[in-house]
Design a protein around this motif. Structure first.
Motif, PDB file in Angstrom:
ATOM      1  N   VAL A 137       0.865  -1.187   0.000  1.00 23.89           N
ATOM      2  CA  VAL A 137       0.000   0.000   0.000  1.00 23.89           C
ATOM      3  C   VAL A 137       0.898   1.232   0.000  1.00 23.89           C
ATOM      4  N   LEU A 138       0.998   1.887  -1.137  1.00 19.36           N
ATOM      5  CA  LEU A 138       1.880   3.044  -1.305  1.00 19.36           C
ATOM      6  C   LEU A 138       1.056   4.315  -1.486  1.00 19.36           C
ATOM      7  N   ASN A 139       1.329   5.319  -0.680  1.00 20.72           N
ATOM      8  CA  ASN A 139       0.725   6.626  -0.890  1.00 20.72           C
ATOM      9  C   ASN A 139       1.601   7.384  -1.872  1.00 20.72           C
ATOM     10  N   LEU A 140       1.115   7.559  -3.093  1.00 19.41           N
ATOM     11  CA  LEU A 140       1.932   8.154  -4.152  1.00 19.41           C
ATOM     12  C   LEU A 140       2.297   9.602  -3.868  1.00 19.41           C
ATOM     13  N   ARG A 141       1.555  10.242  -3.017  1.00 21.64           N
ATOM     14  CA  ARG A 141       1.876  11.616  -2.641  1.00 21.64           C
ATOM     15  C   ARG A 141       3.274  11.708  -2.023  1.00 21.64           C
ATOM     16  N   GLU A 142       3.733  10.610  -1.425  1.00 23.52           N
ATOM     17  CA  GLU A 142       4.971  10.632  -0.639  1.00 23.52           C
ATOM     18  C   GLU A 142       6.194  10.155  -1.408  1.00 23.52           C
ATOM     19  N   ILE A 143       6.048   9.723  -2.656  1.00 23.93           N
ATOM     20  CA  ILE A 143       7.186   9.042  -3.294  1.00 23.93           C
ATOM     21  C   ILE A 143       7.560   9.677  -4.627  1.00 23.93           C
ATOM     22  N   GLY A 144       7.532  10.992  -4.703  1.00 19.64           N
ATOM     23  CA  GLY A 144       8.027  11.662  -5.896  1.00 19.64           C
ATOM     24  C   GLY A 144       9.517  11.416  -6.083  1.00 19.64           C
ATOM     25  N   GLU A 145       9.959  11.461  -7.328  1.00 24.64           N
ATOM     26  CA  GLU A 145      11.359  11.270  -7.696  1.00 24.64           C
ATOM     27  C   GLU A 145      11.869   9.867  -7.358  1.00 24.64           C
ATOM     28  N   THR A 146      10.972   8.912  -7.279  1.00 27.07           N
ATOM     29  CA  THR A 146      11.364   7.525  -7.033  1.00 27.07           C
ATOM     30  C   THR A 146      11.320   6.782  -8.355  1.00 27.07           C
ATOM     31  N   LYS A 147      12.379   6.041  -8.649  1.00 29.50           N
ATOM     32  CA  LYS A 147      12.555   5.473  -9.982  1.00 29.50           C
ATOM     33  C   LYS A 147      11.908   4.111 -10.182  1.00 29.50           C
ATOM     34  N   SER A 148      11.663   3.370  -9.106  1.00 31.53           N
ATOM     35  CA  SER A 148      11.132   2.014  -9.279  1.00 31.53           C
ATOM     36  C   SER A 148      10.194   1.673  -8.136  1.00 31.53           C
ATOM     37  N   ILE A 149       9.351   0.691  -8.357  1.00 37.84           N
ATOM     38  CA  ILE A 149       8.432   0.230  -7.323  1.00 37.84           C
ATOM     39  C   ILE A 149       9.198  -0.357  -6.148  1.00 37.84           C
ATOM     40  N   ALA A 150      10.305  -1.048  -6.430  1.00 40.25           N
ATOM     41  CA  ALA A 150      11.110  -1.635  -5.358  1.00 40.25           C
ATOM     42  C   ALA A 150      11.722  -0.551  -4.483  1.00 40.25           C
ATOM     43  N   GLU A 151      12.230   0.500  -5.115  1.00 38.80           N
ATOM     44  CA  GLU A 151      12.797   1.616  -4.354  1.00 38.80           C
ATOM     45  C   GLU A 151      11.728   2.283  -3.502  1.00 38.80           C
ATOM     46  N   ALA A 152      10.530   2.454  -4.044  1.00 41.57           N
ATOM     47  CA  ALA A 152       9.438   3.077  -3.302  1.00 41.57           C
ATOM     48  C   ALA A 152       9.066   2.248  -2.078  1.00 41.57           C
ATOM     49  N   ILE A 153       8.989   0.935  -2.235  1.00 40.27           N
ATOM     50  CA  ILE A 153       8.652   0.057  -1.112  1.00 40.27           C
ATOM     51  C   ILE A 153       9.732   0.140  -0.040  1.00 40.27           C
ATOM     52  N   LEU A 154      10.985   0.096  -0.486  1.00 45.05           N
ATOM     53  CA  LEU A 154      12.093   0.108   0.452  1.00 45.05           C
ATOM     54  C   LEU A 154      12.107   1.392   1.273  1.00 45.05           C
ATOM     55  N   LYS A 155      11.909   2.525   0.627  1.00 42.96           N
ATOM     56  CA  LYS A 155      12.060   3.807   1.297  1.00 42.96           C
ATOM     57  C   LYS A 155      10.810   4.247   2.044  1.00 42.96           C
ATOM     58  N   SER A 156       9.651   3.792   1.597  1.00 39.88           N
ATOM     59  CA  SER A 156       8.411   4.266   2.201  1.00 39.88           C
ATOM     60  C   SER A 156       7.826   3.303   3.232  1.00 39.88           C
ATOM     61  N   LEU A 157       8.086   2.011   3.068  1.00 39.14           N
ATOM     62  CA  LEU A 157       7.362   1.025   3.866  1.00 39.14           C
ATOM     63  C   LEU A 157       8.222   0.166   4.785  1.00 39.14           C
ATOM     64  N   LEU A 158       9.515   0.050   4.514  1.00 35.96           N
ATOM     65  CA  LEU A 158      10.346  -0.843   5.316  1.00 35.96           C
ATOM     66  C   LEU A 158      11.188  -0.052   6.308  1.00 35.96           C
ATOM     67  N   PRO A 159      11.408  -0.597   7.506  1.00 37.59           N
ATOM     68  CA  PRO A 159      12.192   0.114   8.524  1.00 37.59           C
ATOM     69  C   PRO A 159      13.643   0.258   8.106  1.00 37.59           C
ATOM     70  N   GLU A 160      14.054   1.470   7.809  1.00 36.18           N
ATOM     71  CA  GLU A 160      15.385   1.733   7.268  1.00 36.18           C
ATOM     72  C   GLU A 160      16.491   1.277   8.199  1.00 36.18           C
ATOM     73  N   ASP A 161      16.257   1.351   9.523  1.00 41.30           N
ATOM     74  CA  ASP A 161      17.346   1.088  10.453  1.00 41.30           C
ATOM     75  C   ASP A 161      17.594  -0.391  10.709  1.00 41.30           C
ATOM     76  N   ILE A 162      16.605  -1.245  10.439  1.00 43.90           N
ATOM     77  CA  ILE A 162      16.793  -2.654  10.793  1.00 43.90           C
ATOM     78  C   ILE A 162      16.554  -3.634   9.648  1.00 43.90           C
ATOM     79  N   SER A 163      15.897  -3.212   8.576  1.00 41.23           N
ATOM     80  CA  SER A 163      15.546  -4.160   7.523  1.00 41.23           C
ATOM     81  C   SER A 163      16.779  -4.569   6.726  1.00 41.23           C
ATOM     82  N   SER A 164      16.912  -5.864   6.483  1.00 41.27           N
ATOM     83  CA  SER A 164      18.019  -6.371   5.666  1.00 41.27           C
ATOM     84  C   SER A 164      17.575  -6.660   4.239  1.00 41.27           C
ATOM     85  N   ILE A 165      16.298  -6.385   3.936  1.00 43.96           N
ATOM     86  CA  ILE A 165      15.773  -6.638   2.599  1.00 43.96           C
ATOM     87  C   ILE A 165      16.293  -5.571   1.636  1.00 43.96           C
ATOM     88  N   THR A 166      16.703  -5.977   0.453  1.00 44.52           N
ATOM     89  CA  THR A 166      17.239  -5.051  -0.542  1.00 44.52           C
ATOM     90  C   THR A 166      16.261  -4.878  -1.695  1.00 44.52           C
TER      91      THR A 166
END
Length: 682
Positions: free
Chosen positions: A225-254
């Motif tokens: 579930v991505l709020n598109l309002r928050e992900i301008g200048e994002t190049k891929s769906i994977a990048e959007a998921i990583l930056k918007s939905l996953l915990p940056e400090d602990i997630s090991s998912i790439t």
């Protein structure tokens, strides 16, 4: 290291890493088959390779800890983000460019796809649970957050497949992903401003996280579930998921992991894009959302997109499923009041429900769930049931409630005086709001630093304190190591509030520059309220605004409704224009937007109430039906109804190819019998 510069190793502890690894050096070039040593106590710069060995308190190499190696970029690439999109490129037989994050990813550690999918699902659910538990239904009450399921109330929903299909009613939002899907891979959910689009997205996320029994999401492996309002200048769906939905400090998912999972046809995945109408990159050629909707990538994935009717994406597949939210009826409004506002206080419930029923203008406004929510809570809290005669008057009342609540929280007289001043002196905010809507591309989110500069600290803080503006912490898409990875963006609590303040500046422009058209880029189907507010705010500017509006497509009926806004100022301006309209044919057509149909019904009701003759009303293609008592005509496709019109002279019902049974015919005859002036029924 071979070719490296020798150093004094007397105080250095070295432990050989058994498995040869790849190391990225200058220009992100990775050297294969290197032997890694754990070095403690020094910082060494290898002269030939440009590899930086950083001093560490750990005695274990970062590669064996499972942390993201991209946190250690090469000296030539200091601007690399912490987790960038993986790429591989071969430079000869033994030199390959790779992303270091791949070495730390779960898939690189030989975990199974099912294990990594489960890990992704767990991290997504953790994010959704946090967001679903912090819903703020009332913008100015920031200290009373609640769970989405405590306030969510079902709105009317209709669906169809393809352009030639007819709209059908959906019993529950739970059927959106099943009955309303059919064979469609892509679904578009449309709803007018304030119709609960984002709340629906949150409720679907809540159902998936909590295994709600009535939901069909229990069979879904991954829900994005991505709020598109928050992900301008994002190049891929994977990048959007990583930056918007996953915990940056602990997630090991790439990003590589996410891309592989999204491409896995064995996983049941749904991607839900919310707020497409506020997506900063929607006009950028080749954005990843357009590629997905155009079936250029992820062709097997079920995709749901939520937007306004006036901002639907072009180039969608012809078999795209269409869903529209039709707002609150009386039953839904009562359910919300009981569930979220009065909570068992029957006397308070009846007072609120009577306020809605007795006022046709308020009833029309509060078909939008957002307005029901704000008015119900405000009236219940303030114990003031103000008579509403226009949309402008409604918003004046709501803004008064905003400031009244904020004043109660002020700790000093100085704070109160400042807040009172900004309640009337908000010209800078008006200008920013207008500029956000008046360009070719609307800009609804601003950086906090920009807004503070434009508004001044005092006005900016006052707007945040009252709930007019919302500050959101977001991850910077590009930042250098050592920089702050997060920044603050600011938006209006709702786009309608942006229209309210923009209308003040529109009035100023119309009066200061009468020969100029400041609405040239404004579509009334998208921004009808800015026109209506402007007319209600200043009678002297109204005539000019109405002239500008009449030049636009579908502007005539909007213009009449704008004129009626001045009745909130005690003026009768607008009735002459209504009389002119009613002297000709006033049609309600199935191909009109629901907004236009509702506008026409409201004007007919107003004409009848003011004893203005209505010459002819054709109802075309709306599958019109009457209830058994004949007290109203229902327009099922738009979920509107036409009340008894005492001054109606001719009624035409045109449903090409439709056969009516006896019950339907009798109902229509009973309706026309109660319209005292009807002379012709066709």
């Amino acid at each position: 290291m071979e070719g490296g510069e020798l150093v004094d190793q007397s105080n250095v502890q070295i432990e050989e890493q058994v498995q040869p690894l790849q190391i990225t050096g200058d220009h992100n070039i990775t050297y294969n088959n290197c032997r890694i040593f754990n070095v403690t106590g020094i910082t060494q710069q290898a002269s030939n390779t440009g590899i930086q060995l950083g001093a560490s308190t750990s005695t274990t190499p970062r590669t064996t800890q499972g942390s993201r190696l991209s946190e250690l970029p090469s000296p030539q690439d200091q601007n690399s983000p912490a987790r960038k999109r993986p790429a591989t490129e071969t430079f000869g037989n033994d030199v390959t460019r790779v992303d270091q994050a791949d070495l730390a990813s779960p898939l690189a550690k030989r975990q199974t796809t099912a294990d990594v999918a489960d890990l992704l699902a767990r991290e997504l659910k953790e994010t959704y649970r946090s967001r679903c538990s912090r819903v703020q239904p009332i913008p100015y009450i920031t200290d009373k957050l609640c769970s989405v399921d405590q306030v969510f109330t079902e709105v009317g929903i209709q669906y169809k497949f393809g352009r030639n299909d007819s709209w059908k009613t959906l019993n529950s939002y739970c059927d959106i992903l099943t009955e309303a899907k059919g064979d469609s891979r892509i679904q578009i959910i449309e709803g007018e401003p304030g119709y609960g689009k984002s709340t629906l997205a949150l409720q679907l996320a809540y159902d998936w996280c909590n295994d709600v029994l009535k939901s069909t999401l229990g069979r879904i492996d991954i829900l994005v579930v991505l709020n598109l309002r928050e992900i301008g200048e994002t190049k891929s769906i994977a990048e959007a998921i990583l930056k918007s939905l996953l915990p940056e400090d602990i997630s090991s998912i790439t990003e590589t992991d996410v891309e592989l999972l999204l491409q896995d046809r064995n996983l049941k995945t749904i991607i839900l894009f919310d707020s497409y109408d506020e997506y900063p990159d929607q006009y950028s050629k080749g954005n990843f959302v357009a590629k997905i909707l155009g079936e250029k990538i992820l062709r097997h994935t079920h995709v749901v997109l939520i937007t306004r009717p006036s901002c639907k994406p072009a180039g969608c597949a012809p078999h795209t499923g269409q869903i529209k939210l039709t707002g609150f009826d009386e039953s839904a409004r009562e359910k919300y009041v009981r569930k979220a506002v009065t909570k068992g206080d029957e006397q308070a419930t009846q007072r609120l429900l009577q306020a809605f029923k007795s006022n046709p203008i308020l009833r029309d406004i509060c078909q939008a769930p957002l307005f029901t929510v704000i008015y119900a809570h405000a009236a219940h809290e303030e114990q003031v049931f103000q008579e509403i005669s226009s949309v402008t008057e409604f918003f004046r009342y709501i803004l008064k409630c905003f400031h009244s609540h904020a004043l109660k929280k002020c700790e000093s007289e100085r704070e109160k005086d400042e807040l009172k001043r900004y309640a009337v002196d908000h010209a800078n905010l008006d200008k920013v709001a207008y500029e956000s809507l008046a360009g070719e591309n609307q800009q609804l989110i601003r950086k906090r630093n920009y807004l503070v500069k434009e508004l001044g600290n005092g006005l900016h803080q006052a707007c945040v304190d009252t709930g007019i503006l919302i500050e959101e912490k977001v991850l910077n898409h590009k930042y250098a190591l050592g920089d702050e990875p997060y920044s603050f963006q600011v938006r209006f609590f709702h786009k309608l509030l942006c229209e309210w303040f923009a209308s003040h500046h529109l009035v100023k422009l119309v009066k200061d520059h009468p020969s100029h058209d400041p609405t040239v880029n404004m579509d009334p189907n998208d921004l009808q309220y800015i026109f209506r507010f402007a007319c209600g705010l200043d009678p002297n500017a109204a005539s000019k605004v109405i002239q500008l509006l009449k030049r636009k497509k579908d502007g005539n009926r909007f213009a009449l409704l704008c004129a009626l806004e001045q009745r909130g100022n005690g003026n009768n301006i607008g009735l002459d224009e209504v009389r002119d309209l009613m002297s000709g044919t006033v049609a309600i057509c199935s191909w009109d937007s629901r907004l236009l149909q509702r506008t026409t019904v409201q004007l007919l009701e107003l004409a009848s109430g003011n004893e203005i003759p209505i010459a002819e009303v054709p109802i075309v293609g709306c599958r019109t039906v009457a209830d058994q008592s004949g007290s109203s005509l229902a327009l099922p496709r738009s979920q509107l109804s036409l009340p008894i019109l005492s001054t109606l002279q001719e009624l035409v019902i045109w449903d090409d190819g439709r056969r009516m049974d006896n019950t339907e015919v009798v109902g229509i005859l009973r309706y026309t019998a109660q319209c005292a002036a009807v002379k012709v029924l066709r």
